[in-house]
Enzyme design. Structure first.
Site, PDB file in Angstrom:
ATOM      1  N   HIS A  34       0.834  -1.207   0.000  1.00  0.00           N
ATOM      2  CA  HIS A  34       0.000   0.000   0.000  1.00  0.00           C
ATOM      3  C   HIS A  34       0.867   1.256   0.000  1.00  0.00           C
ATOM      4  O   HIS A  34       0.584   2.234  -0.694  1.00  0.00           O
ATOM      5  CB  HIS A  34      -0.889   0.035   1.248  1.00  0.00           C
ATOM      6  N   GLN A 150      -8.873  -7.753 -10.515  1.00  0.00           N
ATOM      7  CA  GLN A 150      -9.478  -6.506 -10.008  1.00  0.00           C
ATOM      8  C   GLN A 150      -9.004  -5.307 -10.831  1.00  0.00           C
ATOM      9  O   GLN A 150      -9.807  -4.437 -11.215  1.00  0.00           O
ATOM     10  CB  GLN A 150      -9.106  -6.333  -8.538  1.00  0.00           C
TER      11      GLN A 150
HETATM   12  O1  PAF Z   1      -7.905  -4.193  -3.209  1.00  0.00           O
HETATM   13  C1  PAF Z   1      -8.564  -3.802  -2.223  1.00  0.00           C
HETATM   14  O2  PAF Z   1      -8.043  -3.562  -1.128  1.00  0.00           O
HETATM   15  C2  PAF Z   1     -10.054  -3.630  -2.364  1.00  0.00           C
HETATM   16  O3  PAF Z   1     -10.604  -4.593  -3.215  1.00  0.00           O
HETATM   17  C3  PAF Z   1     -10.466  -2.213  -2.795  1.00  0.00           C
HETATM   18  C4  PAF Z   1      -9.936  -1.885  -4.181  1.00  0.00           C
HETATM   19  C5  PAF Z   1      -9.941  -1.200  -1.793  1.00  0.00           C
HETATM   20  C6  PAF Z   1     -11.987  -2.103  -2.837  1.00  0.00           C
HETATM   21  O4  PAF Z   1     -12.552  -2.381  -1.599  1.00  0.00           O
END
Ligand code: PAF
Length: 278
Positions: A34, A150
């Protein structure tokens, strides 16, 4: 660092930001992965917003929504130290108020892989991500390549709904032994944690074959499958070799860019990883 708890407060804060704004959407319990997204935004954008929201609609029945790891104080400390300007931290009632009934469905690209294993997951992801985009109207949004499907779902949604923002894919951040960082790695027992790097090693075996000229889809998949299944603690869910954009499974000769992805269970924990070929 400002903390905003409603879409209205977030939008008002955003309105005061001239220049480019980067968004890092997260579900908290932050790790180096992150923070690498935050760093990427800080290099490019004038302002950086991170969101923290454990999104209930992307968890299926019996999944880990209740026990998903949370540590808000630590997350806020890390974000402040990383130079984030604002954190969007809405309570569930601000995101899904009573009567909520509108969802985003991205079609073909969600049908297989994680979409098949976790029905409804991407409907929840697309819905929350669009809501985060609406609250923060970013110039760019940053996503890790670990959640490869995603990333493709969100890119598709941005194109299809003319959202007019840039999606920035960022490299997977790994532990020194190769395990991809994930908030869910804390669920692993010490024995499973020690065994988990087999995932990366097995994907690298396929990549080495690709680099030395192997183009047969089955051969590339089989190399990864063999490596993973040789580890007795690993329960393989799938290995996929798919078109890098559409995620359609590939067979025979592979010519274009492809995504080799896998999900491996250790105990109850599903670990995702992938590698891009070509
Ligand atoms: O990847 C994640 O942490 C989640 O899927 C996100 C993109 C924050 C959506 O809740």
């Amino acid at each position: 660092m400002d903390i905003l708890e409603s879409p209205e407060a977030m939008r008002a804060w955003r309105a005061g930001c001239p220049g480019a704004v980067g968004l890092i959407p997260t579900m908290g319990f932050l790790h180096e992965g992150h923070l690498s997204l935050v760093a990427a935004s800080r290099r490019q954008d004038t302002h950086t917003i991170a969101s923290i929201f454990v999104n209930p609609t992307q968890f299926g029945p019996g999944e880990d929504f209740e026990r998903y790891p949370r540590d808000e104080d630590r997350d806020l400390r890390l974000l402040r130290d990383a130079g984030v300007d604002a954190v969007y931290l809405p309570p569930p009632s601000a995101v899904y108020p009573p009567g909520f009934q509108t969802y985003v469905t991205v079609e073909e690209v969600t049908r297989r892989l994680e979409g098949e294993a976790r029905p409804g997951h991407f409907r929840g992801v697309a819905t929350i991500v669009l809501k985060l985009f609406n609250a923060t109207t970013p110039t760019r949004a940053y996503f890790g390549r670990k959640d490869a499907q995603q990333l493709r779902v969100i890119r598709r949604m941005v194109r299809d709904l003319d959202l007019g923002l840039e999606i920035v894919p960022c490299a997977i951040v790994r532990e020194p032994d190769g395990l991809a960082m994930s908030s869910r790695n804390v669920y692993l027992s010490p024995e499973d944690r020690a065994a988990a790097p087999v995932i990366r090693k097995s994907l690298l075996a396929s990549k080495a074959a690709w680099d030395s000229g192997t183009r047969d889809a089955d051969a590339l998949r089989t190399l990864a499958i063999r490596g993973i299944t040789a580890q007795s603690r690993a329960n393989l869910e799938y290995v996929s070799l798919a078109d890098d954009d559409t995620l359609d499974e590939l067979y025979g000769f592979v010519s274009g860019p492809a995504l080799l992805s896998t999900v491996v269970r250790f105990g109850h924990t599903r670990l995702l990883d992938n590698i891009e070929l070509g």
